[in-house]
Design an enzyme around this catalytic site. Structure first.
Site, PDB file in Angstrom:
ATOM      1  N   ARG A  43       0.667  -1.230   0.061  1.00 14.49           N
ATOM      2  CA  ARG A  43       0.017   0.073   0.025  1.00 14.49           C
ATOM      3  C   ARG A  43       0.920   1.369  -0.047  1.00 14.49           C
ATOM      4  NH1 ARG A  43      -2.727   1.419   4.175  1.00 14.49           N
ATOM      5  NH2 ARG A  43      -1.639   0.339   5.823  1.00 14.49           N
ATOM      6  N   THR A  44       0.239   2.361  -0.529  1.00 16.33           N
ATOM      7  CA  THR A  44       1.259   3.416  -0.551  1.00 16.33           C
ATOM      8  C   THR A  44       1.120   4.079   0.892  1.00 16.33           C
ATOM      9  OG1 THR A  44       0.809   4.167  -2.811  1.00 16.33           O
ATOM     10  CG2 THR A  44       1.304   5.808  -1.534  1.00 16.33           C
ATOM     11  N   LEU A  45       2.164   4.524   1.409  1.00 17.06           N
ATOM     12  CA  LEU A  45       2.351   5.003   2.832  1.00 17.06           C
ATOM     13  C   LEU A  45       2.590   6.474   2.897  1.00 17.06           C
ATOM     14  CD1 LEU A  45       3.762   2.020   4.639  1.00 17.06           C
ATOM     15  CD2 LEU A  45       1.377   2.455   4.914  1.00 17.06           C
ATOM     16  N   ASN A  78      -5.186   2.482  -0.221  1.00 18.67           N
ATOM     17  CA  ASN A  78      -4.020   2.273  -1.152  1.00 18.67           C
ATOM     18  C   ASN A  78      -4.098   3.776  -2.081  1.00 18.67           C
ATOM     19  OD1 ASN A  78      -1.599   1.718  -2.519  1.00 18.67           O
ATOM     20  ND2 ASN A  78      -2.519  -0.028  -3.368  1.00 18.67           N
ATOM     21  N   PRO A  79      -3.887   4.602  -1.569  1.00 19.39           N
ATOM     22  CA  PRO A  79      -4.541   5.848  -2.325  1.00 19.39           C
ATOM     23  C   PRO A  79      -3.415   6.125  -3.516  1.00 19.39           C
ATOM     24  CG  PRO A  79      -3.582   6.591  -0.435  1.00 19.39           C
ATOM     25  CD  PRO A  79      -3.598   5.027  -0.342  1.00 19.39           C
TER      26      PRO A  79
END
Lengths: 248, 273
Positions: free
Chosen positions: A25-27, A129-130
């Site tokens: 996931r995008t953090l 997960n933007p």
């Protein structure tokens, strides 16, 4: 019999790897672009963005085009993670391709593209997960001007002038005061340059190399990169420490 | 058409290059009651003949609204028509949700045709037994399409399908060149006259005929019975088969009188046992 250690093929997160699962996931963002500012004027939309992409606090890349034309009628500008912007351009490429393949006289206008992007951004946000971007979508179709924004969590709206990132705080007040209907091209550019200059002075991730894009019924034009004139000769900057005791 | 050794399966070609099952499906369309469509630059009108099985039952629903800007009329197996209109509604609403914009009718019609084609190329399926007259708007104006069980679709200025549709088509062929510039009212009048043509002398009344309209600035909707009856009376369609443009009131009253006389032996009578 497959063991539970085997990673599944496909886009599933690697949950099956056990304690050391890799997160997909995008953090946080890594390479980011700063503000985009845009406004409606007499013949269409004007949009401005600088060409910088920062790597944290380093101004790493200085020739990044953060505005791209989409189809015949739209212009997309993005701030935030540049790799996610490239991913979005890939999705839109496919969207426009299929739209063109119909070959039937109908085409997706800026409103449709804006709506599509809102769905994509919101969907990714729901999966935690933007796509880490703030997008500005402007265009003209059949004489109708359109300007809208989508944030990374899927918040979207339409307005006569928009700004992302630092532009929200620095450019918006200027636009609220000085924007009016039927701005001429020259006045629109002057207004955008005023906003970009303030951002250049005050936003540490701004670089002095920007492009201005224009979209009208005829199509999209993105200017060649240029720099704004700045002035640093204020008397307060001479001997800056003269008033402060104990400083050097 | 006669039975032959190539007509059992939809996936069997005949030596002459025909798919008989598909052609039989198109026969089913011809057996259904008539449906008629006509369009002008800014409007499309759909009209159909609604026969009830008996006086006790209600009419078959043959006109379906798909979205504000698209509707259809069917002829043939109404159950197949219902299923296809549900598919079309689903496509329209999904497109609207994603793009906040109406699905162009030209694209919907292609998707529908591709869906019908699938059923002509699978051994475990059968073709849809329904013909659809799809009326809708897109960027380039008003459109009328005919979707066939074979998976073909055609665009029309005016068309009629179902039983005795040839009579309507003959009338439409005489008049279609004027349709592009017709007003909404004239278009509806022509639709009513075309319906009357398929009735072969039976009286045209709003209880056996349904009209629906869609246009630029006008959402797809079915006209209610009262309005249709008023239009029938106003256009004096009931009186003569060659009735010209709408007459003044006096002639309309005469027409109504003649209608009542002719209707004396139709409709219900009080029970006397």
């Amino acid at each position: 019999m497959a063991t539970t250690m085997v990673k599944e093929v496909g886009s599933e997160p690697a949950q099956l790897l056990g304690p050391e699962s890799a997160s997909e996931r995008t953090l946080y963002p890594y390479v980011t672009g700063t503000s985009v500012v845009a406004l409606k004027y007499k013949d269409g939309i004007l949009m401005a963005a600088d060409m910088g992409a920062s790597y944290g606090s380093t101004l790493r890349y200085k020739s990044v085009e953060r505005m791209k034309s989409i189809g015949k009628h739209s212009l997309l500008g993005a701030s935030g993670e540049i790799s996610d912007f490239q991913e979005i351009l890939h999705y839109l490429d496919e969207l426009i391709l299929y739209d063109n393949m119909w070959d039937d006289g109908n085409s997706l206008g800026p409103k449709e593209v804006h709506s599509y992007l809102t769905r994509v951004m919101y969907n990714r946000r729901n999966k935690f997960n933007p796509l880490w971007n703030s997008l500005v979508l402007g265009g003209v179709k059949n004489g109708q001007k359109y300007l809208g924004m989508v944030s990374m969590i899927g918040v979207n709206f339409e307005d006569n002038h928009v700004a992302t990132g630092f532009g929200n705080h620095l450019a918006r007040p200027i636009l609220r005061d000085e924007w009016h209907e039927n701005l001429s091209f020259e006045d629109g550019v002057k207004l955008l340059e005023k906003c970009m200059r303030v951002l250049l002075y005050r936003d540490r991730s701004a670089v002095n190399k920007l492009q201005i894009a224009k979209i009208t019924e005829e199509g999209v034009t993105i200017s060649q990169p240029y720099a704004l004139k700045t002035f640093w000769g204020f008397s307060a900057f001479q001997n800056p420490t003269v008033g402060a005791e104990g400083s050097w | 058409m006669f039975r032959n050794q190539y007509d059992t399966d939809v996936t069997t070609w005949s030596p002459a290059g025909r798919l008989f099952q598909v052609e039989y499906a198109m026969e089913a369309v011809k057996q259904g009651s008539a449906a008629i469509g006509l369009r002008s630059r800014a409007h499309v009108v759909l009209a159909c003949v609604n026969k009830a099985n008996s006086e006790l039952s209600s009419h078959q629903k043959k006109i379906f609204k798909v979205d504000d800007h698209i509707g259809l009329a069917i002829a043939g197996l109404t159950a197949d028509g219902r299923v296809l209109s549900r598919y079309m509604r689903s496509e329209c609403i999904n497109y609207s949700f994603t793009y906040e914009s109406p699905l162009p009718v030209g694209r919907l019609v292609v998707q529908l045709a591709d869906k019908a084609q699938v059923c002509t190329q699978r051994s475990w399926k059968r073709p849809y037994g329904v013909g659809l007259l799809v009326a809708g708007l897109d960027e380039s104006g008003a459109h009328l399409y005919y979707n066939c069980p074979s998976g073909n679709y055609f665009e029309y200025q005016a068309f009629a399908i179902g039983s005795r549709s040839q009579a309507a088509k003959t009338y439409l062929e005489r008049r279609f060149e004027n349709f592009t510039d017709s007003s909404r009212e004239d278009l509806i009048k022509d639709a009513l006259i075309a319906v009357r043509e398929t009735l072969q002398g039976e009286t045209l009344k709003s209880s056996i005929c349904t009209i629906a309209v869609v246009g630029i600035g006008e959402a797809f909707h079915t006209l209610d019975q009262e309005t249709v009856q008023q239009l029938i009376d106003a256009f004096e369609i009931v009186a003569e088969p060659e009735a010209p443009a709408a007459e003044p009131d006096a002639a309309a009253e005469q027409g109504e009188g003649a209608d009542q006389g002719a209707a004396a032996d139709q409709g219900v009578a009080p029970m006397d046992i």
